[in-house]
Motif scaffolding. Sequence first.
Motif, PDB file in Angstrom:
ATOM      1  N   ILE A   7       0.860  -1.181   0.000  1.00  0.00           N
ATOM      2  CA  ILE A   7       0.000   0.000   0.000  1.00  0.00           C
ATOM      3  C   ILE A   7       0.899   1.234   0.000  1.00  0.00           C
ATOM      4  O   ILE A   7       1.812   1.338   0.822  1.00  0.00           O
ATOM      5  N   LYS A   8       0.617   2.165  -0.887  1.00  0.00           N
ATOM      6  CA  LYS A   8       1.351   3.429  -0.897  1.00  0.00           C
ATOM      7  C   LYS A   8       0.773   4.363   0.169  1.00  0.00           C
ATOM      8  O   LYS A   8      -0.425   4.374   0.403  1.00  0.00           O
ATOM      9  N   TYR A  44       3.241  -3.171   8.076  1.00  0.00           N
ATOM     10  CA  TYR A  44       4.583  -2.722   8.391  1.00  0.00           C
ATOM     11  C   TYR A  44       5.051  -1.746   7.320  1.00  0.00           C
ATOM     12  O   TYR A  44       4.783  -1.953   6.142  1.00  0.00           O
ATOM     13  N   LYS A  45       5.762  -0.733   7.741  1.00  0.00           N
ATOM     14  CA  LYS A  45       6.374   0.175   6.779  1.00  0.00           C
ATOM     15  C   LYS A  45       7.642  -0.506   6.283  1.00  0.00           C
ATOM     16  O   LYS A  45       8.523  -0.838   7.086  1.00  0.00           O
ATOM     17  N   ILE A  46       7.724  -0.762   4.984  1.00  0.00           N
ATOM     18  CA  ILE A  46       8.887  -1.488   4.469  1.00  0.00           C
ATOM     19  C   ILE A  46       9.919  -0.568   3.828  1.00  0.00           C
ATOM     20  O   ILE A  46      11.085  -0.919   3.739  1.00  0.00           O
ATOM     21  N   LYS A  47       9.482   0.584   3.352  1.00  0.00           N
ATOM     22  CA  LYS A  47      10.400   1.616   2.887  1.00  0.00           C
ATOM     23  C   LYS A  47       9.620   2.918   2.826  1.00  0.00           C
ATOM     24  O   LYS A  47       8.409   2.928   3.043  1.00  0.00           O
ATOM     25  N   ASP A  48      10.306   3.991   2.548  1.00  0.00           N
ATOM     26  CA  ASP A  48       9.665   5.297   2.568  1.00  0.00           C
ATOM     27  C   ASP A  48       8.449   5.322   1.650  1.00  0.00           C
ATOM     28  O   ASP A  48       8.565   5.133   0.447  1.00  0.00           O
ATOM     29  N   TYR A  51       3.874   0.540   2.546  1.00  0.00           N
ATOM     30  CA  TYR A  51       3.532  -0.342   3.658  1.00  0.00           C
ATOM     31  C   TYR A  51       3.194  -1.721   3.097  1.00  0.00           C
ATOM     32  O   TYR A  51       2.669  -1.831   1.989  1.00  0.00           O
ATOM     33  N   GLU A  52       3.477  -2.741   3.886  1.00  0.00           N
ATOM     34  CA  GLU A  52       3.123  -4.100   3.515  1.00  0.00           C
ATOM     35  C   GLU A  52       2.070  -4.573   4.500  1.00  0.00           C
ATOM     36  O   GLU A  52       2.248  -4.454   5.717  1.00  0.00           O
ATOM     37  N   CYS A  53       0.955  -5.104   3.968  1.00  0.00           N
ATOM     38  CA  CYS A  53      -0.184  -5.520   4.782  1.00  0.00           C
ATOM     39  C   CYS A  53      -0.462  -6.999   4.579  1.00  0.00           C
ATOM     40  O   CYS A  53      -0.542  -7.464   3.439  1.00  0.00           O
TER      41      CYS A  53
END
Length: 89
Positions: A7-8, A44-48, A51-53
């Motif tokens: 997800i952005k 979780y925020k995976i990079k700037d 997010y990974e859901c």
Amino acid sequence: MASYIKIKRENIILHGITHNPWGEHRFIVYRNKDKQIRINTDYYKIKDGIYECCVYYDRGLCHTIEEFRQLTIEAIEKQAYGSWMDGAR
């Protein structure tokens, strides 16, 4: 089926934490690629900006942003708790 979706940040509408009687579970409300509004309690925020859901902790909330604006925080928290319980099964 993949266990995670990305997800952005610009698609996230709300970050929150449930309150009693639903316990304390963090959640996000976001708009998916079909423009529907969904809720997730395992992310979780995976990079700037990304997010990974986990798909198992994800559920539909409503179809449009207008419907979302009609929801109370209590209704959103109840669905967040349901999302968390979906994934815990």
